[in-house]
Design a protein around this motif. Structure first.
Motif, short mmCIF file in Angstrom:
data_model
loop_
_atom_site.label_atom_id
_atom_site.label_comp_id
_atom_site.label_asym_id
_atom_site.label_seq_id
_atom_site.Cartn_x
_atom_site.Cartn_y
_atom_site.Cartn_z
N LYS A 96 0.81 -1.23 0.00
CA LYS A 96 0.00 0.00 0.00
C LYS A 96 0.85 1.29 0.00
O LYS A 96 0.63 2.16 -0.85
N PRO A 97 1.84 1.43 0.90
CA PRO A 97 2.65 2.67 0.89
C PRO A 97 3.32 2.91 -0.47
O PRO A 97 3.35 4.03 -0.97
N LEU A 98 3.84 1.81 -1.06
CA LEU A 98 4.51 1.92 -2.37
C LEU A 98 3.52 2.36 -3.45
O LEU A 98 3.81 3.28 -4.24
N LEU A 99 2.35 1.75 -3.46
CA LEU A 99 1.35 2.08 -4.48
C LEU A 99 0.87 3.52 -4.31
O LEU A 99 0.69 4.25 -5.29
N GLU A 100 0.67 3.94 -3.06
CA GLU A 100 0.23 5.32 -2.80
C GLU A 100 1.26 6.33 -3.33
O GLU A 100 0.90 7.36 -3.90
N THR A 101 2.52 5.99 -3.17
CA THR A 101 3.59 6.87 -3.67
C THR A 101 3.47 7.04 -5.18
O THR A 101 3.52 8.16 -5.71
N TRP A 102 3.27 5.92 -5.89
CA TRP A 102 3.15 5.99 -7.35
C TRP A 102 1.85 6.66 -7.78
O TRP A 102 1.82 7.40 -8.77
#
Length: 200
Positions: A189-195
């Motif tokens: 989730k944190p990675l996807l939110e960044t993108w």
């Protein structure tokens, strides 16, 4: 065509073009005839004891159909699902299929397939059932597929995952809430939110 071959063809035609060795033997056909038909290219061995008639009219994504019969519990995933939903320009030559961690990996001779072992929770989330030429195929939904591609970014390449997300964001039916739900399940989730923040 001789009588014996006609008999074998009949067995295949009553089973959507697929048959198991035991079905053929039960009809009184000898193993050597199965071997001969395979050597002559009339049938293809998908896995041990499981064959497809070569001449059935092939459809787009025929490999999905073949694998569904050979591995009924498997789910089409990653690059193959991304390509099916037209979320990538990459055309994979090998089919990606998810199986539940702990399941035995079947030995498939054809089509080329790569198995991925998903944990039970990640395996069961986001399975869609689509129909290809009347055959039911299990495939992950677009949102779960994108999250899986981010999860496997080190193997597939981050560019593939980014392209999938970028194409998905152009769609009218995009659902960011659902996308983030699967990102939570896939633990990215944190990675996807960044993108997402970078792309929207």
């Amino acid at each position: 065509m001789n009588k014996k071959d006609e008999k074998i063809y009949k067995i295949f035609s009553t089973r959507n073009g697929f048959a198991r060795t035991r079905n053929i033997l039960a009809a009184g056909i000898h193993r050597r005839d199965i071997r001969r038909m395979r050597d002559e290219g009339q049938i293809i061995r998908i896995k041990r004891g499981f064959y497809r008639l070569t001449e059935i009219p092939l459809v787009s994504n025929q490999g999905f159909i073949d694998l569904t019969y050979a591995v009924p519990k498997g789910v089409i995933c990653l690059l193959s699902a991304l390509s099916y939903y037209e979320l990538t320009t990459f055309n994979p030559s090998t089919i990606s299929m998810a199986i539940c961690r702990g399941s035995r990996e079947p030995k498939i001779e054809y089509p080329p397939v790569e198995f991925y072992h998903f944990s039970k929770k990640q395996f069961e989330a986001g399975i869609n059932e689509i129909k290809i030429n009347g055959h039911k195929i299990r495939i992950y939904c677009p949102e779960k597929t994108i999250c899986d591609c981010f999860r496997y970014r080190n193997k597939l390449g981050l560019d593939i995952a980014k392209e999938g997300l970028s194409e998905y964001l152009k769609r009218k039916d995009r659902n960011l809430e659902r996308l983030l739900e699967y990102a939570e399940i896939c633990r990215i989730k944190p990675l996807l939110e960044t993108w997402l923040n970078a792309m929207i």
